[in-house]
Design an enzyme around this catalytic site. Sequence first.
Site, mmCIF file in Angstrom:
data_model
loop_
_atom_site.group_PDB
_atom_site.id
_atom_site.type_symbol
_atom_site.label_atom_id
_atom_site.label_comp_id
_atom_site.label_asym_id
_atom_site.label_seq_id
_atom_site.Cartn_x
_atom_site.Cartn_y
_atom_site.Cartn_z
ATOM 1 N N HIS A 106 0.812 -1.218 0.000
ATOM 2 C CA HIS A 106 0.000 0.000 0.000
ATOM 3 C C HIS A 106 0.847 1.270 0.000
ATOM 4 C CE1 HIS A 106 0.745 -0.612 4.357
ATOM 5 N NE2 HIS A 106 0.677 0.703 4.435
ATOM 6 N N HIS A 121 4.094 8.545 13.533
ATOM 7 C CA HIS A 121 3.095 7.510 13.808
ATOM 8 C C HIS A 121 3.782 6.235 14.281
ATOM 9 C CE1 HIS A 121 4.274 6.569 9.690
ATOM 10 N NE2 HIS A 121 3.421 5.569 9.546
HETATM 11 O O1 LIG Z 1 1.003 -2.671 7.055
HETATM 12 C C1 LIG Z 1 1.319 -2.414 8.214
HETATM 13 O O2 LIG Z 1 1.706 -3.287 8.967
HETATM 14 C C2 LIG Z 1 1.273 -0.992 8.739
HETATM 15 C C3 LIG Z 1 0.112 -0.262 8.186
HETATM 16 C C4 LIG Z 1 0.086 1.215 8.516
HETATM 17 C C5 LIG Z 1 -0.809 1.708 9.466
HETATM 18 C C6 LIG Z 1 -0.842 3.081 9.746
HETATM 19 C C7 LIG Z 1 -0.020 3.969 9.091
HETATM 20 C C8 LIG Z 1 0.874 3.501 8.139
HETATM 21 O O3 LIG Z 1 1.752 4.342 7.503
HETATM 22 C C9 LIG Z 1 0.905 2.134 7.838
HETATM 23 O O4 LIG Z 1 1.747 1.731 6.865
HETATM 24 FE FE LIG Z 2 3.303 3.068 6.337
#
Ligand SMILES: O=C(O)CCc1cccc(O)c1O
Ligand SMILES: [Fe+2]
EC number: 1.13.11.16
Length: 312
Positions: free
Chosen positions: A115, A179
Amino acid sequence: MTAAAVGLSHSPLIGKNDPDPEVLVRVDRAVEGAREFVRAHDPELVVLYAPDHYNGFFYKEMPPFCLATEAHAVGDFGTSAGPLSVDTAAARALARGVLDRGVDLTVSARMTVDHGFAQPLEVLFGGIDKVPVVPVFVNGVATPLGPVGRVRALGTAIGRAAAELDRRVLFLASGGLSHDPPVPVLDGAPPRVADALIEGRPPTPEQRAKAEQRVVQAGRDYAAGSTAMIPINPAWDNRFLDHVENGELAEFDTWTVEGMAGEGGNSAHEVRTWIAAFASLAATGPYDLVSRFYEAVPAWIAGFAVATAKGR
Ligand SMILES: O=C(O)CCc1cccc(O)c1O
Ligand SMILES: [Fe+2]
């Protein structure tokens, strides 16, 4: 050469665990502004800097950076799966240009992305195969991480190499800012988790669904304040954006890995993608910030920022 840059936070929780409607309206307005900026720039090539979350890169061998001449998205969290429209000729030219400039670079002829790459392409271009792209993985998750100055050197070398292509380029950064989502950590992991992080065997659909549900639940807990995760740090995020706005990118060389994680959480290292993208733009000449948006969105586990900039 006309060059521009966009920094865009990502979160797989967008649409899955949304904040209050007023927040959504503000974010949507900023994202739509970035879309209009990109449409007006009309890039002939997008250099996309993004991290990975143990979908494409594993500890069997974990490069600090990797440029792809071909790339496929896994389709995590409901993002598109399949090939990105990689401009292979441009990718090869950039790889050569970076190596010629003395920056060590891993090259992948078939990179697996998640993603981190797919979301900004979907958000800004309506799909992962809509625009010629050169994907550049910047490790922002899997410690140990090298000094930030090396990320800036990578971005600078790519910017210089891109200038030689003589095309309208957009340098696009995906991630950040502060984060602390529940990404697994190798150090101290139980053997089964460690093995997964090292080997990278593709998860079953059930395993993937379970891992994604864990992240959604973490977003709910983060928003409710009932969590041990490091909070979003708007002061740190705005300091980061101030330096980006003022072109003070060398300042980031003084930031340490430990300091960044302590102030911004373990995934704050995703700002490395921003540092690379704005260093690339700066390498083509002085730039001006066109827009800047920031909002802490705990429901998305994101210090969420959108910034656009163009060369003078
Ligand atoms: O895929 C994962 O384990 C983490 C997912 C994910 C959650 C919140 C903010 C992010 O930037 C992020 O990548
Ligand atoms: Fe991320």
